[in-house]
Motif scaffolding. Sequence first.
Motif, PDB file in Angstrom:
ATOM      1  N   GLN A   8      78.069 -27.838 -56.337  1.00  0.00           N
ATOM      2  CA  GLN A   8      78.176 -26.400 -56.198  1.00  0.00           C
ATOM      3  C   GLN A   8      79.140 -25.850 -57.242  1.00  0.00           C
ATOM      4  OE1 GLN A   8      75.437 -25.937 -54.163  1.00  0.00           O
ATOM      5  NE2 GLN A   8      76.579 -24.265 -53.374  1.00  0.00           N
ATOM      6  N   THR A   9      78.885 -24.639 -57.684  1.00  0.00           N
ATOM      7  CA  THR A   9      79.781 -23.965 -58.618  1.00  0.00           C
ATOM      8  C   THR A   9      80.193 -22.639 -58.002  1.00  0.00           C
ATOM      9  OG1 THR A   9      77.900 -22.956 -59.749  1.00  0.00           O
ATOM     10  CG2 THR A   9      78.726 -25.039 -60.642  1.00  0.00           C
ATOM     11  N   GLY A  10      81.031 -21.895 -58.730  1.00  0.00           N
ATOM     12  CA  GLY A  10      81.513 -20.619 -58.228  1.00  0.00           C
ATOM     13  C   GLY A  10      82.912 -20.775 -57.661  1.00  0.00           C
ATOM     14  N   ALA A  11      83.358 -19.738 -56.962  1.00  0.00           N
ATOM     15  CA  ALA A  11      84.710 -19.748 -56.390  1.00  0.00           C
ATOM     16  C   ALA A  11      84.823 -20.823 -55.314  1.00  0.00           C
ATOM     17  CB  ALA A  11      85.019 -18.380 -55.796  1.00  0.00           C
ATOM     18  N   PRO A  12      85.967 -21.499 -55.252  1.00  0.00           N
ATOM     19  CA  PRO A  12      86.160 -22.489 -54.184  1.00  0.00           C
ATOM     20  C   PRO A  12      86.013 -21.830 -52.812  1.00  0.00           C
ATOM     21  CG  PRO A  12      87.917 -22.652 -55.814  1.00  0.00           C
ATOM     22  CD  PRO A  12      87.124 -21.406 -56.127  1.00  0.00           C
ATOM     23  N   ARG A  13      85.417 -22.571 -51.895  1.00  0.00           N
ATOM     24  CA  ARG A  13      85.275 -22.058 -50.533  1.00  0.00           C
ATOM     25  C   ARG A  13      85.506 -23.194 -49.554  1.00  0.00           C
ATOM     26  NH1 ARG A  13      78.905 -21.484 -49.215  1.00  0.00           N
ATOM     27  NH2 ARG A  13      78.195 -23.283 -50.382  1.00  0.00           N
ATOM     28  N   PRO A  14      85.886 -22.850 -48.338  1.00  0.00           N
ATOM     29  CA  PRO A  14      86.123 -23.899 -47.340  1.00  0.00           C
ATOM     30  C   PRO A  14      84.822 -24.600 -46.947  1.00  0.00           C
ATOM     31  CG  PRO A  14      86.805 -21.731 -46.505  1.00  0.00           C
ATOM     32  CD  PRO A  14      86.163 -21.520 -47.841  1.00  0.00           C
ATOM     33  N   ALA A  15      84.971 -25.837 -46.486  1.00  0.00           N
ATOM     34  CA  ALA A  15      83.825 -26.627 -46.040  1.00  0.00           C
ATOM     35  C   ALA A  15      84.142 -27.255 -44.691  1.00  0.00           C
ATOM     36  CB  ALA A  15      83.505 -27.713 -47.059  1.00  0.00           C
ATOM     37  N   ALA A  16      83.068 -27.616 -44.006  1.00  0.00           N
ATOM     38  CA  ALA A  16      83.170 -28.343 -42.738  1.00  0.00           C
ATOM     39  C   ALA A  16      82.787 -29.786 -43.009  1.00  0.00           C
ATOM     40  CB  ALA A  16      82.243 -27.730 -41.698  1.00  0.00           C
ATOM     41  N   PHE A  17      83.703 -30.705 -42.751  1.00  0.00           N
ATOM     42  CA  PHE A  17      83.449 -32.131 -42.872  1.00  0.00           C
ATOM     43  C   PHE A  17      83.199 -32.673 -41.475  1.00  0.00           C
ATOM     44  CE2 PHE A  17      85.883 -30.981 -46.563  1.00  0.00           C
ATOM     45  CZ  PHE A  17      85.297 -31.704 -47.593  1.00  0.00           C
ATOM     46  N   LEU A  18      82.148 -33.441 -41.316  1.00  0.00           N
ATOM     47  CA  LEU A  18      81.827 -34.024 -40.016  1.00  0.00           C
ATOM     48  C   LEU A  18      81.705 -35.529 -40.132  1.00  0.00           C
ATOM     49  CD1 LEU A  18      78.988 -31.586 -38.825  1.00  0.00           C
ATOM     50  CD2 LEU A  18      81.443 -31.422 -38.356  1.00  0.00           C
ATOM     51  N   ASP A  19      82.301 -36.231 -39.175  1.00  0.00           N
ATOM     52  CA  ASP A  19      82.016 -37.644 -39.027  1.00  0.00           C
ATOM     53  C   ASP A  19      80.591 -37.730 -38.489  1.00  0.00           C
ATOM     54  OD1 ASP A  19      82.544 -40.475 -38.789  1.00  0.00           O
ATOM     55  OD2 ASP A  19      82.751 -40.145 -36.635  1.00  0.00           O
ATOM     56  N   LYS A 119      87.481 -44.560 -44.447  1.00  0.00           N
ATOM     57  CA  LYS A 119      88.489 -43.889 -43.631  1.00  0.00           C
ATOM     58  C   LYS A 119      89.341 -44.955 -42.943  1.00  0.00           C
ATOM     59  CE  LYS A 119      85.129 -41.462 -41.708  1.00  0.00           C
ATOM     60  NZ  LYS A 119      84.434 -40.612 -40.748  1.00  0.00           N
ATOM     61  N   PRO A 120      90.638 -44.799 -42.904  1.00  0.00           N
ATOM     62  CA  PRO A 120      91.418 -43.572 -43.060  1.00  0.00           C
ATOM     63  C   PRO A 120      91.709 -43.141 -44.486  1.00  0.00           C
ATOM     64  CG  PRO A 120      92.902 -45.357 -42.521  1.00  0.00           C
ATOM     65  CD  PRO A 120      91.501 -45.934 -42.512  1.00  0.00           C
ATOM     66  N   GLY A 121      91.164 -43.793 -45.490  1.00  0.00           N
ATOM     67  CA  GLY A 121      91.311 -43.325 -46.864  1.00  0.00           C
ATOM     68  C   GLY A 121      90.653 -41.964 -47.031  1.00  0.00           C
ATOM     69  N   LEU A 141      87.911 -31.123 -40.754  1.00  0.00           N
ATOM     70  CA  LEU A 141      87.076 -32.263 -40.417  1.00  0.00           C
ATOM     71  C   LEU A 141      87.021 -32.365 -38.897  1.00  0.00           C
ATOM     72  CD1 LEU A 141      86.902 -35.764 -41.908  1.00  0.00           C
ATOM     73  CD2 LEU A 141      87.323 -35.541 -39.481  1.00  0.00           C
ATOM     74  N   ILE A 142      85.836 -32.611 -38.371  1.00  0.00           N
ATOM     75  CA  ILE A 142      85.676 -32.880 -36.940  1.00  0.00           C
ATOM     76  C   ILE A 142      85.230 -34.328 -36.822  1.00  0.00           C
ATOM     77  CG2 ILE A 142      84.497 -32.289 -34.796  1.00  0.00           C
ATOM     78  CD1 ILE A 142      84.067 -29.451 -36.012  1.00  0.00           C
ATOM     79  N   GLY A 143      86.014 -35.111 -36.085  1.00  0.00           N
ATOM     80  CA  GLY A 143      85.724 -36.526 -35.916  1.00  0.00           C
ATOM     81  C   GLY A 143      85.968 -36.962 -34.488  1.00  0.00           C
ATOM     82  N   ASP A 144      85.851 -38.269 -34.270  1.00  0.00           N
ATOM     83  CA  ASP A 144      86.056 -38.795 -32.916  1.00  0.00           C
ATOM     84  C   ASP A 144      87.037 -39.964 -32.880  1.00  0.00           C
ATOM     85  OD1 ASP A 144      84.361 -40.618 -34.182  1.00  0.00           O
ATOM     86  OD2 ASP A 144      83.155 -40.981 -32.387  1.00  0.00           O
ATOM     87  N   LYS A 145      87.666 -40.262 -34.016  1.00  0.00           N
ATOM     88  CA  LYS A 145      88.603 -41.388 -34.078  1.00  0.00           C
ATOM     89  C   LYS A 145      89.847 -40.967 -34.848  1.00  0.00           C
ATOM     90  CE  LYS A 145      85.239 -45.152 -33.986  1.00  0.00           C
ATOM     91  NZ  LYS A 145      83.935 -44.546 -34.176  1.00  0.00           N
ATOM     92  N   GLN A 146      90.940 -41.657 -34.581  1.00  0.00           N
ATOM     93  CA  GLN A 146      92.179 -41.367 -35.301  1.00  0.00           C
ATOM     94  C   GLN A 146      92.014 -41.560 -36.803  1.00  0.00           C
ATOM     95  OE1 GLN A 146      94.969 -39.963 -33.937  1.00  0.00           O
ATOM     96  NE2 GLN A 146      95.574 -39.720 -36.085  1.00  0.00           N
ATOM     97  N   SER A 147      91.180 -42.509 -37.211  1.00  0.00           N
ATOM     98  CA  SER A 147      90.968 -42.715 -38.654  1.00  0.00           C
ATOM     99  C   SER A 147      90.356 -41.476 -39.313  1.00  0.00           C
ATOM    100  CB  SER A 147      90.104 -43.944 -38.919  1.00  0.00           C
ATOM    101  OG  SER A 147      88.831 -43.808 -38.323  1.00  0.00           O
ATOM    102  N   ASP A 148      89.590 -40.688 -38.557  1.00  0.00           N
ATOM    103  CA  ASP A 148      89.042 -39.437 -39.083  1.00  0.00           C
ATOM    104  C   ASP A 148      90.180 -38.444 -39.337  1.00  0.00           C
ATOM    105  OD1 ASP A 148      86.280 -40.223 -38.893  1.00  0.00           O
ATOM    106  OD2 ASP A 148      86.350 -39.786 -36.744  1.00  0.00           O
ATOM    107  N   ALA A 149      91.061 -38.297 -38.340  1.00  0.00           N
ATOM    108  CA  ALA A 149      92.193 -37.378 -38.471  1.00  0.00           C
ATOM    109  C   ALA A 149      93.117 -37.825 -39.610  1.00  0.00           C
ATOM    110  CB  ALA A 149      92.962 -37.291 -37.158  1.00  0.00           C
ATOM    111  N   ALA A 159      92.178 -31.290 -38.994  1.00  0.00           N
ATOM    112  CA  ALA A 159      91.232 -32.159 -38.283  1.00  0.00           C
ATOM    113  C   ALA A 159      91.259 -31.849 -36.803  1.00  0.00           C
ATOM    114  CB  ALA A 159      91.583 -33.629 -38.504  1.00  0.00           C
ATOM    115  N   MET A 160      90.102 -31.970 -36.185  1.00  0.00           N
ATOM    116  CA  MET A 160      89.946 -31.863 -34.742  1.00  0.00           C
ATOM    117  C   MET A 160      89.195 -33.096 -34.282  1.00  0.00           C
ATOM    118  SD  MET A 160      90.519 -28.616 -35.797  1.00  0.00           S
ATOM    119  CE  MET A 160      89.404 -28.604 -37.080  1.00  0.00           C
ATOM    120  N   LEU A 161      89.628 -33.651 -33.162  1.00  0.00           N
ATOM    121  CA  LEU A 161      88.934 -34.807 -32.600  1.00  0.00           C
ATOM    122  C   LEU A 161      88.214 -34.398 -31.333  1.00  0.00           C
ATOM    123  CD1 LEU A 161      91.574 -37.657 -33.084  1.00  0.00           C
ATOM    124  CD2 LEU A 161      89.607 -37.085 -34.528  1.00  0.00           C
ATOM    125  N   ILE A 162      86.998 -34.925 -31.165  1.00  0.00           N
ATOM    126  CA  ILE A 162      86.227 -34.684 -29.951  1.00  0.00           C
ATOM    127  C   ILE A 162      85.919 -36.028 -29.304  1.00  0.00           C
ATOM    128  CG2 ILE A 162      85.260 -32.523 -30.814  1.00  0.00           C
ATOM    129  CD1 ILE A 162      82.612 -33.974 -31.327  1.00  0.00           C
TER     130      ILE A 162
END
Length: 179
Positions: A8-19, A119-121, A141-149, A159-162
């Motif tokens: 993608q190009t253009g102005a930086p924008r936020p993204a949603a990262f999902l595990d 991950k956790p890298g 980022l939305i994940g389900d493990k501490q390594s995601d956070a 990060a949010m864990l579910i």
Amino acid sequence: MIPSHQHQTGAPRPAAFLDRDGVINVDHGYTFRPDDLEFTPTAVEGIRLLNEAGYPVLVVTNQSGVARGLYSTKDVETFHDHMQAALREQGARIDAFYYAPFHPDGIVAEFAIEHEDRKPGSGMILRAMRDWNVAREGSFLIGDKQSDADSAAAAGIAAMLIAPNQGDLAGVVRTLLDT
């Protein structure tokens, strides 16, 4: 490893990262067969909400089954293609998939290593941020493990864990979009 769409190009924008396993699909333990795809209860709705809000939806997933010799990178990509098709049928999409096929205890030599992508890298997140011109501020980022956070923290995003396999992805997304 390889994103499924162009940069993608253009102005930086936020993204949603999902595990992936446990957040988008039910984790059956080394899930890779298309027939085993089972979405978590509100995953499709959550992804659709992110799409409608204009967030690039970027999956970052450890796939140590490749290093362990349980399945191949081609199997991972086939599963992702199947997931994408199933999402499209329900009006949702993932913009890119990034996966880490590495594990130091693996038996496939080229993947039996420590790697910054695993991950956790933060390697997958940082590469996706470059590829998609992602702004750190507002990304999460939305994940389900501490390594995601831990991976998100290393990349400088929230990060949010579910709960694995049963978390309310759509509910978390609604909360994030309301803030």
